[in-house]
Design an enzyme around this catalytic site. Sequence first.
Site, PDB file in Angstrom:
ATOM      1  N   GLU A  35       0.858  -1.180   0.000  1.00 48.32           N
ATOM      2  CA  GLU A  35       0.000   0.000   0.000  1.00 48.32           C
ATOM      3  C   GLU A  35       0.896   1.232   0.000  1.00 48.32           C
ATOM      4  OE1 GLU A  35      -2.266   2.843  -0.291  1.00 48.32           O
ATOM      5  OE2 GLU A  35      -3.358   0.926  -0.224  1.00 48.32           O
ATOM      6  N   THR A  42      -9.949   4.296   0.278  1.00 49.57           N
ATOM      7  CA  THR A  42     -10.887   5.397   0.078  1.00 49.57           C
ATOM      8  C   THR A  42     -11.892   5.502   1.216  1.00 49.57           C
ATOM      9  OG1 THR A  42     -10.692   5.304  -2.331  1.00 49.57           O
ATOM     10  CG2 THR A  42     -12.674   6.315  -1.439  1.00 49.57           C
ATOM     11  N   TYR A 100      -6.689  -1.133  11.133  1.00 47.24           N
ATOM     12  CA  TYR A 100      -6.546  -1.912   9.907  1.00 47.24           C
ATOM     13  C   TYR A 100      -5.157  -2.541   9.834  1.00 47.24           C
ATOM     14  CZ  TYR A 100     -10.801  -1.032   7.194  1.00 47.24           C
ATOM     15  OH  TYR A 100     -12.091  -1.046   6.720  1.00 47.24           O
ATOM     16  N   PHE A 179     -24.121  11.087  -5.940  1.00 48.66           N
ATOM     17  CA  PHE A 179     -24.276  11.066  -4.495  1.00 48.66           C
ATOM     18  C   PHE A 179     -23.157  11.827  -3.789  1.00 48.66           C
ATOM     19  CE2 PHE A 179     -21.596   7.356  -5.124  1.00 48.66           C
ATOM     20  CZ  PHE A 179     -20.777   7.333  -4.005  1.00 48.66           C
ATOM     21  N   ALA A 181     -21.510  14.523  -4.909  1.00 46.11           N
ATOM     22  CA  ALA A 181     -21.802  15.950  -5.050  1.00 46.11           C
ATOM     23  C   ALA A 181     -22.921  16.386  -4.115  1.00 46.11           C
ATOM     24  CB  ALA A 181     -22.171  16.265  -6.501  1.00 46.11           C
ATOM     25  N   CYS A 182     -23.988  15.608  -4.071  1.00 41.50           N
ATOM     26  CA  CYS A 182     -25.142  15.980  -3.251  1.00 41.50           C
ATOM     27  C   CYS A 182     -24.809  15.939  -1.763  1.00 41.50           C
ATOM     28  CB  CYS A 182     -26.323  15.060  -3.557  1.00 41.50           C
ATOM     29  SG  CYS A 182     -26.991  15.266  -5.225  1.00 41.50           S
ATOM     30  N   ARG A 200     -25.561  19.250 -14.911  1.00 35.24           N
ATOM     31  CA  ARG A 200     -26.068  19.377 -16.280  1.00 35.24           C
ATOM     32  C   ARG A 200     -27.440  18.760 -16.482  1.00 35.24           C
ATOM     33  NH1 ARG A 200     -21.680  15.138 -18.903  1.00 35.24           N
ATOM     34  NH2 ARG A 200     -22.360  13.292 -17.756  1.00 35.24           N
ATOM     35  N   GLY A 263     -17.453  12.092 -11.140  1.00 36.27           N
ATOM     36  CA  GLY A 263     -17.181  10.697 -11.461  1.00 36.27           C
ATOM     37  C   GLY A 263     -15.833  10.223 -10.945  1.00 36.27           C
ATOM     38  N   HIS A 437     -45.136   1.192  16.601  1.00 37.28           N
ATOM     39  CA  HIS A 437     -45.739   2.526  16.539  1.00 37.28           C
ATOM     40  C   HIS A 437     -45.344   3.351  17.755  1.00 37.28           C
ATOM     41  CE1 HIS A 437     -48.751   5.523  15.465  1.00 37.28           C
ATOM     42  NE2 HIS A 437     -49.120   5.520  16.746  1.00 37.28           N
TER      43      HIS A 437
END
Length: 466
Positions: A35, A42, A100, A179, A181-182, A200, A263, A437
């Site tokens: 690595e 990511t 990790y 997703f 970007a939002c 766009r 992207g 409920h």
Amino acid sequence: MNFDYDLFVIGGGSGGVRAARIAASEYHARVGLAEESRMGGTCVIRGCVPKKLMVFASQAKAMAAEARGYGWQTASAGPFDWVMFRHKLDAELTRLEGAYTGGLVAAGVAIHKQRARVHDAHTVELADGQRLTAKHILIAVGGHPQRPGIEGEELGLISDDLFLMEKLPGRVLVVGGGFIACEFATILQGLGAETVLSYRGDAVLRGFDEELRRHATEQLRLVGVDLRLGSTPERLERDGDRTRVIWPDGTDEVYDAVMFATGRVPNTKGLGLAEIGVKLGDNGQIVVDEWSQTSVPSVFAVGDVTDRVNLTPVAIREGHSFADTVFGAKPRKVDHGLVGSAVYLRPHEVATIGLTEEEAAQKGPHEVFVASFRAMRSLFAGSDARSMMKLLVDAQTRKVTGCHIFGPEAGEMIQLVAISIGMGATKADFDAAIAVHPTLAEELVTMRRPTRYIGGAHPDKTVGSA
């Protein structure tokens, strides 16, 4: 032939780490892993984990406003301290990276903290020139954000950069409608930045259920994001320490930062894969079969580098299945056809699994059950935000083929729905569940009458496609 390793993994992200750890700890394989950056990939370092923590941070102001709606007169979020938050974030990512790494060391995996490339079908070459042989090679190097290919694009940030900012921008442009970007648009707006989102298309989240897309698009506006649909920058120019954006109509605006979320592409460049005969796709992705095996039998690939379903849990499942299959004599494939996902917007999340309404209509007759309502919690506090839940039901088999949720904690709900849909649950199975409920999720088991019929003539109705 005697190999240095039974398995050599290139890439220390979620998929590669899982494969290495399982092969070494459960099946006693001799495993090496290279690595070049931080362990965790990511998701842990530049994606899911820091992003979700930023989502939590961005909700504080709205939560304070909600508290006032419940009578807490002194509730106030106050100004946001980006520097303090970033220091805590860095510490948390370092902790996770250590976990990790520690897991790999405990399993007996040999870690090489440098870049590696494939030299031949059974040999990897490290950046220091050392060559190591392995019976099997696993490529798990993930992907990276791509820029849109416009003039001055180097002046813009990518999602990786947001976690490293020295200060929060006062005014920011986010380019993209997926997703990432939002999510970042709502995060930045929630943290106090004046945020513009340029896309766009005519609605964000292309590929999601159209009704969900409309709800998500409208919510962006409601939380204060300046939404520019049908528009994307033509070029960027430097303007002192700020960035000038020139639009296709000739107008221009100045921002403290511009972020591209346009992207991602697989990290296959420079790995030597094509040179040894590994087939690559048009986007640079590694082409694999259902066993994650490439066109070179000793070389496998998992995760985003294959561009199948680019989600962390999918990469983990692929890595685990690879180890079980190759080293555990327990052949396992991954079903990529039914995977739940969530988009962490605020205040309402988007969550989905299975067919969209548009896809269901192409499959044949379906019943569509929709509940749209104002949730009790936000309604009482004075919010007009609406939640939506949708079930798609095959009119012939009565199986639930898709579920789409727009509401608070939608991601938590879709995880449990994924279990029932994966087991082939019918609408009758949902109906048989007694509601808890008051909850938002009870709407999933209390919708009795179809809202509409799609996909042609219904077996018991004369209603045509909608």
